[in-house]
Scaffold this motif. Structure first.
Motif, PDB file in Angstrom:
ATOM      1  N   THR A  34      -1.518 -51.379  -6.459  1.00 30.85           N
ATOM      2  CA  THR A  34      -1.855 -50.879  -5.117  1.00 30.85           C
ATOM      3  C   THR A  34      -3.065 -49.945  -5.171  1.00 30.85           C
ATOM      4  O   THR A  34      -3.821 -49.853  -4.210  1.00 30.85           O
ATOM      5  N   ASN A  35      -3.274 -49.253  -6.314  1.00 32.71           N
ATOM      6  CA  ASN A  35      -4.476 -48.414  -6.434  1.00 32.71           C
ATOM      7  C   ASN A  35      -5.734 -49.281  -6.414  1.00 32.71           C
ATOM      8  O   ASN A  35      -6.712 -48.967  -5.739  1.00 32.71           O
ATOM      9  N   ASP A  36      -5.718 -50.374  -7.168  1.00 32.61           N
ATOM     10  CA  ASP A  36      -6.890 -51.249  -7.200  1.00 32.61           C
ATOM     11  C   ASP A  36      -7.140 -51.866  -5.828  1.00 32.61           C
ATOM     12  O   ASP A  36      -8.275 -52.012  -5.386  1.00 32.61           O
ATOM     13  N   LEU A  37      -6.053 -52.227  -5.149  1.00 28.23           N
ATOM     14  CA  LEU A  37      -6.191 -52.821  -3.825  1.00 28.23           C
ATOM     15  C   LEU A  37      -6.753 -51.800  -2.835  1.00 28.23           C
ATOM     16  O   LEU A  37      -7.600 -52.132  -1.991  1.00 28.23           O
ATOM     17  N   ALA A  38      -6.306 -50.555  -2.953  1.00 27.68           N
ATOM     18  CA  ALA A  38      -6.826 -49.500  -2.065  1.00 27.68           C
ATOM     19  C   ALA A  38      -8.328 -49.327  -2.288  1.00 27.68           C
ATOM     20  O   ALA A  38      -9.097 -49.135  -1.339  1.00 27.68           O
ATOM     21  N   LYS A  39      -8.754 -49.425  -3.545  1.00 26.38           N
ATOM     22  CA  LYS A  39     -10.182 -49.321  -3.864  1.00 26.38           C
ATOM     23  C   LYS A  39     -10.952 -50.456  -3.190  1.00 26.38           C
ATOM     24  O   LYS A  39     -12.024 -50.264  -2.626  1.00 26.38           O
ATOM     25  N   HIS A  40     -10.370 -51.634  -3.237  1.00 25.33           N
ATOM     26  CA  HIS A  40     -10.992 -52.802  -2.613  1.00 25.33           C
ATOM     27  C   HIS A  40     -11.124 -52.566  -1.106  1.00 25.33           C
ATOM     28  O   HIS A  40     -12.185 -52.801  -0.519  1.00 25.33           O
ATOM     29  N   TYR A  41     -10.058 -52.078  -0.471  1.00 24.31           N
ATOM     30  CA  TYR A  41     -10.109 -51.821   0.980  1.00 24.31           C
ATOM     31  C   TYR A  41     -11.135 -50.734   1.298  1.00 24.31           C
ATOM     32  O   TYR A  41     -11.806 -50.781   2.321  1.00 24.31           O
ATOM     33  N   PHE A  42     -11.245 -49.741   0.416  1.00 19.42           N
ATOM     34  CA  PHE A  42     -12.239 -48.676   0.614  1.00 19.42           C
ATOM     35  C   PHE A  42     -13.639 -49.292   0.666  1.00 19.42           C
ATOM     36  O   PHE A  42     -14.450 -48.964   1.534  1.00 19.42           O
ATOM     37  N   GLU A  43     -13.893 -50.196  -0.274  1.00 19.81           N
ATOM     38  CA  GLU A  43     -15.221 -50.848  -0.318  1.00 19.81           C
ATOM     39  C   GLU A  43     -15.474 -51.682   0.936  1.00 19.81           C
ATOM     40  O   GLU A  43     -16.615 -51.901   1.322  1.00 19.81           O
ATOM     41  N   GLN A  44     -14.406 -52.147   1.571  1.00 18.41           N
ATOM     42  CA  GLN A  44     -14.545 -52.923   2.815  1.00 18.41           C
ATOM     43  C   GLN A  44     -14.642 -51.999   4.036  1.00 18.41           C
ATOM     44  O   GLN A  44     -14.659 -52.470   5.170  1.00 18.41           O
ATOM     45  N   GLY A  45     -14.619 -50.691   3.826  1.00 18.56           N
ATOM     46  CA  GLY A  45     -14.774 -49.746   4.941  1.00 18.56           C
ATOM     47  C   GLY A  45     -13.468 -49.336   5.606  1.00 18.56           C
ATOM     48  O   GLY A  45     -13.480 -48.871   6.750  1.00 18.56           O
ATOM     49  N   ALA A  46     -12.359 -49.487   4.911  1.00 15.86           N
ATOM     50  CA  ALA A  46     -11.053 -49.120   5.496  1.00 15.86           C
ATOM     51  C   ALA A  46     -11.032 -47.641   5.872  1.00 15.86           C
ATOM     52  O   ALA A  46     -11.731 -46.824   5.277  1.00 15.86           O
ATOM     53  N   ARG A  47     -10.190 -47.329   6.861  1.00 18.95           N
ATOM     54  CA  ARG A  47     -10.180 -45.938   7.303  1.00 18.95           C
ATOM     55  C   ARG A  47      -9.228 -45.069   6.480  1.00 18.95           C
ATOM     56  O   ARG A  47      -8.294 -45.572   5.832  1.00 18.95           O
ATOM     57  N   GLU A  48      -9.516 -43.778   6.576  1.00 17.12           N
ATOM     58  CA  GLU A  48      -8.714 -42.798   5.845  1.00 17.12           C
ATOM     59  C   GLU A  48      -7.250 -42.876   6.281  1.00 17.12           C
ATOM     60  O   GLU A  48      -6.966 -43.065   7.459  1.00 17.12           O
ATOM     61  N   GLY A  49      -6.375 -42.722   5.309  1.00 21.86           N
ATOM     62  CA  GLY A  49      -4.947 -42.727   5.629  1.00 21.86           C
ATOM     63  C   GLY A  49      -4.286 -44.073   5.372  1.00 21.86           C
ATOM     64  O   GLY A  49      -3.061 -44.181   5.395  1.00 21.86           O
ATOM     65  N   LEU A  50      -5.130 -45.109   5.135  1.00 25.14           N
ATOM     66  CA  LEU A  50      -4.567 -46.437   4.835  1.00 25.14           C
ATOM     67  C   LEU A  50      -3.536 -46.297   3.704  1.00 25.14           C
ATOM     68  O   LEU A  50      -3.816 -45.689   2.670  1.00 25.14           O
ATOM     69  N   THR A  51      -2.381 -46.879   3.929  1.00 28.38           N
ATOM     70  CA  THR A  51      -1.295 -46.771   2.945  1.00 28.38           C
ATOM     71  C   THR A  51      -0.839 -48.163   2.542  1.00 28.38           C
ATOM     72  O   THR A  51      -0.499 -48.976   3.397  1.00 28.38           O
TER      73      THR A  51
END
Ligand code: BTN
Length: 266
Positions: A34-51
């Protein structure tokens, strides 16, 4: 073995009263990490707080490149994406707030007290019940994202852990004798993370040092600190204002350490 399904994202979100954490929730049957996936979403511009919450991980990561045992149906594998201003508040504050939030949430669901071992393991009766992996992300000199990854052993039976973990790992169910509802624990955890994050943004690391210290039993104890194979023995004294661990080493000096793994000497 007690397995129970996780609530879905809408059910989890409905009962949350957070301002940031859980702004979006994604519940997955499986994730590599889930950490790696969160990094991927961050690179796609996901917003803060995404869980991100997974029922199992195929490549769950621990600190120091270790594997995080991530069997389905029994554990919590969760990552939260944050975008703190790391030039004004230190990253170590995030690590402390993650530990405080998690130990508080766990202690709501257990009769046996969980405590923090620096920097961020959570122990019950001396065995590890939770690990936290905080990572930064972003391009350029200054990271613009941070990920708090939390793994909690909730309803594992002892024989479910691999041989090499059986003596050092435990679960809430093993320690209390009763299963814990993972979704209820997740909701409490997200609520505590939200409170901690608001405090960190407003007041920085200082109040978190006190909160963290209230939930540890390592102060005054003999410890060994392992920093990549360099071992230091001494007495753990307190946290420094930076969040570093202060140890009185065997030659009587007080030294502050920013990283490493602590083992309590019996
Ligand atoms: C440790 O104690 O070594 C840290 C363990 C962190 C495990 C969690 S599970 C959710 C998130 N995703 C990962 O791959 N690791 C963290």
């Amino acid at each position: 073995m007690h397995q129970q399904p996780l609530k879905n994202a809408v059910q989890l979100q409905n009962r949350l009263k957070t301002t940031c954490i859980g702004s979006e929730i994604i519940v997955l049957t499986e994730s590599s990490s889930t950490n790696d996936l969160a990094k991927h979403y961050f690179e796609q511009g996901a917003r803060e707080g995404l869980t991100l919450i997974a029922d199992r991980q195929t490549q769950g990561k621990g600190r120091f490149g270790r594997v995080w045992f991530s069997d389905p149906g029994v554990g919590i594998y969760l990552s939260v994406l944050l975008k703190p201003s790391l030039h004004s508040q230190p990253f170590s504050g995030l690590t402390l707030l993650a530990g405080v939030a998690t130990v508080r949430a766990i202690n709501r669901f257990t009769t046996v007290k969980a405590s923090l071992k620096w920097p961020n393991d959570i122990l019950i009766n001396g065995k590890k019940v939770c690990g936290i992996l905080c990572e930064t992300c972003g391009v350029g000199a200054e990271p613009t994202g941070a990920i708090i990854g939390i793994g909690i052993n909730v309803n594992h039976d002892r024989q479910q852990f691999p041989d090499e973990l059986r003596d050092t790992a435990t679960s809430l169910k093993i320690e209390t004798g009763a299963p814990v509802d993972r979704s209820d624990l997740i909701q409490s955890l997200l609520q505590h993370l939200d409170e901690g994050y608001l405090l960190y943004k407003k007041e920085g690391i200082a109040p978190l040092i006190g909160q963290w210290s209230e939930h540890t039993e390592i102060f005054g104890k003999s410890v060994v600190l392992n920093q990549g194979g360099r071992f230091t023995q001494g007495i753990a004294l307190r946290l420094a204002p930076s969040g570093n661990l202060v140890i009185r080493t065997e030659d009587g000096q007080e030294v502050s350490y920013a990283s490493g793994e602590v083992t309590l000497k019996i």
